[in-house]
Design a protein around this motif. Structure first.
Motif, PDB file in Angstrom:
ATOM      1  N   ARG A  58       0.821  -1.222   0.000  1.00 45.85           N
ATOM      2  CA  ARG A  58       0.000   0.000   0.000  1.00 45.85           C
ATOM      3  C   ARG A  58       0.854   1.270   0.000  1.00 45.85           C
ATOM      4  NH1 ARG A  58      -4.655  -0.569   4.238  1.00 45.85           N
ATOM      5  NH2 ARG A  58      -5.463   1.095   2.969  1.00 45.85           N
ATOM      6  N   ARG A  59       1.866   1.270  -0.864  1.00 47.46           N
ATOM      7  CA  ARG A  59       2.728   2.443  -1.005  1.00 47.46           C
ATOM      8  C   ARG A  59       3.439   2.398  -2.353  1.00 47.46           C
ATOM      9  NH1 ARG A  59       8.193   1.218  -0.131  1.00 47.46           N
ATOM     10  NH2 ARG A  59       8.520  -0.814   0.799  1.00 47.46           N
ATOM     11  N   ALA A  60       3.984   3.528  -2.730  1.00 44.84           N
ATOM     12  CA  ALA A  60       4.775   3.607  -3.954  1.00 44.84           C
ATOM     13  C   ALA A  60       6.217   3.206  -3.642  1.00 44.84           C
ATOM     14  CB  ALA A  60       4.737   5.015  -4.520  1.00 44.84           C
ATOM     15  N   ALA A  61       6.856   2.580  -4.605  1.00 47.70           N
ATOM     16  CA  ALA A  61       8.245   2.161  -4.434  1.00 47.70           C
ATOM     17  C   ALA A  61       9.026   2.507  -5.693  1.00 47.70           C
ATOM     18  CB  ALA A  61       8.317   0.665  -4.170  1.00 47.70           C
ATOM     19  N   GLU A  62      10.319   2.773  -5.505  1.00 45.98           N
ATOM     20  CA  GLU A  62      11.191   3.084  -6.633  1.00 45.98           C
ATOM     21  C   GLU A  62      11.843   1.815  -7.170  1.00 45.98           C
ATOM     22  OE1 GLU A  62      14.087   5.997  -5.607  1.00 45.98           O
ATOM     23  OE2 GLU A  62      12.611   7.582  -5.433  1.00 45.98           O
ATOM     24  N   SER A  63      11.838   1.689  -8.478  1.00 44.03           N
ATOM     25  CA  SER A  63      12.530   0.599  -9.147  1.00 44.03           C
ATOM     26  C   SER A  63      12.971   1.118 -10.513  1.00 44.03           C
ATOM     27  CB  SER A  63      11.618  -0.615  -9.338  1.00 44.03           C
ATOM     28  OG  SER A  63      12.268  -1.576 -10.140  1.00 44.03           O
ATOM     29  N   TYR A  64      14.270   1.098 -10.754  1.00 44.85           N
ATOM     30  CA  TYR A  64      14.795   1.618 -12.013  1.00 44.85           C
ATOM     31  C   TYR A  64      14.893   0.548 -13.092  1.00 44.85           C
ATOM     32  CZ  TYR A  64      15.677   5.984  -9.685  1.00 44.85           C
ATOM     33  OH  TYR A  64      15.501   7.174  -9.037  1.00 44.85           O
ATOM     34  N   THR A  65      14.276  -0.606 -12.877  1.00 52.27           N
ATOM     35  CA  THR A  65      14.316  -1.688 -13.856  1.00 52.27           C
ATOM     36  C   THR A  65      13.753  -1.242 -15.202  1.00 52.27           C
ATOM     37  OG1 THR A  65      14.056  -3.298 -12.087  1.00 52.27           O
ATOM     38  CG2 THR A  65      13.603  -4.050 -14.334  1.00 52.27           C
ATOM     39  N   TRP A  66      12.630  -0.557 -15.201  1.00 53.88           N
ATOM     40  CA  TRP A  66      11.976  -0.122 -16.441  1.00 53.88           C
ATOM     41  C   TRP A  66      12.061   1.386 -16.640  1.00 53.88           C
ATOM     42  CZ3 TRP A  66      11.575  -4.256 -19.075  1.00 53.88           C
ATOM     43  CH2 TRP A  66      11.288  -5.464 -18.448  1.00 53.88           C
ATOM     44  N   ALA A  67      12.967   2.058 -15.961  1.00 53.71           N
ATOM     45  CA  ALA A  67      13.066   3.514 -16.027  1.00 53.71           C
ATOM     46  C   ALA A  67      13.936   3.965 -17.199  1.00 53.71           C
ATOM     47  CB  ALA A  67      13.612   4.068 -14.719  1.00 53.71           C
ATOM     48  N   THR A  68      13.588   3.520 -18.366  1.00 48.38           N
ATOM     49  CA  THR A  68      14.315   3.920 -19.563  1.00 48.38           C
ATOM     50  C   THR A  68      13.341   4.578 -20.519  1.00 48.38           C
ATOM     51  OG1 THR A  68      13.934   1.795 -20.624  1.00 48.38           O
ATOM     52  CG2 THR A  68      15.951   2.036 -19.334  1.00 48.38           C
ATOM     53  N   GLY A  69      13.845   5.112 -21.569  1.00 51.70           N
ATOM     54  CA  GLY A  69      12.982   5.736 -22.558  1.00 51.70           C
ATOM     55  C   GLY A  69      13.145   7.239 -22.581  1.00 51.70           C
ATOM     56  N   ARG A  70      12.428   7.848 -23.463  1.00 48.67           N
ATOM     57  CA  ARG A  70      12.537   9.276 -23.673  1.00 48.67           C
ATOM     58  C   ARG A  70      11.486   9.990 -22.824  1.00 48.67           C
ATOM     59  NH1 ARG A  70      16.004  10.249 -27.318  1.00 48.67           N
ATOM     60  NH2 ARG A  70      15.284  12.326 -27.849  1.00 48.67           N
ATOM     61  N   THR A  71      11.829  10.240 -21.568  1.00 54.52           N
ATOM     62  CA  THR A  71      10.930  10.909 -20.646  1.00 54.52           C
ATOM     63  C   THR A  71      11.683  12.019 -19.916  1.00 54.52           C
ATOM     64  OG1 THR A  71      11.386   9.587 -18.671  1.00 54.52           O
ATOM     65  CG2 THR A  71       9.804   8.677 -20.233  1.00 54.52           C
ATOM     66  N   PRO A  72      10.973  12.952 -19.321  1.00 58.33           N
ATOM     67  CA  PRO A  72      11.648  13.995 -18.543  1.00 58.33           C
ATOM     68  C   PRO A  72      11.944  13.569 -17.111  1.00 58.33           C
ATOM     69  CG  PRO A  72       9.322  14.483 -18.703  1.00 58.33           C
ATOM     70  CD  PRO A  72       9.558  13.252 -19.531  1.00 58.33           C
ATOM     71  N   PHE A  73      11.755  12.299 -16.774  1.00 59.23           N
ATOM     72  CA  PHE A  73      11.935  11.835 -15.404  1.00 59.23           C
ATOM     73  C   PHE A  73      13.256  11.110 -15.217  1.00 59.23           C
ATOM     74  CE2 PHE A  73       7.289  11.612 -16.105  1.00 59.23           C
ATOM     75  CZ  PHE A  73       6.911  12.575 -15.188  1.00 59.23           C
ATOM     76  N   GLY A  74      13.859  11.291 -14.070  1.00 56.99           N
ATOM     77  CA  GLY A  74      14.987  10.487 -13.644  1.00 56.99           C
ATOM     78  C   GLY A  74      16.325  10.832 -14.273  1.00 56.99           C
TER      79      GLY A  74
END
Length: 84
Positions: A58-74
């Protein structure tokens, strides 16, 4: 929420991230990508690509496994484009 952007006169700083064998750096002198990401989060509730909801905890968690792509995040993207 509120968003305040400050543009320091600092050169790009080396980061702790390595992507495709290349070290990623953070450019504090260009806050445009970070401002766009924060506007998307605050104004339209768009979640960054490295944040996922975990219903079992019941909370948000960080995982950089799929944090790729052309986004303004991270730290793994230097793009101002939106891929959605």
């Amino acid at each position: 929420g509120m968003l305040l952007a400050v543009k320091p006169r600092a050169p790009p700083q080396p980061g702790d991230w390595v992507c495709n064998g290349m070290s990623r750096s953070v450019n504090p002198g260009d806050p445009r990508r970070a401002v766009l990401g924060e506007l998307l989060k605050l104004g339209w509730a768009v979640s960054p690509t490295h944040v996922a909801w975990q219903p079992e905890h019941r909370r948000a968690a960080e995982s950089y496994t799929w944090a790729t792509g052309r986004t303004p995040f991270g730290a793994l993207s230097d793009s101002m484009e939106l891929s959605f």
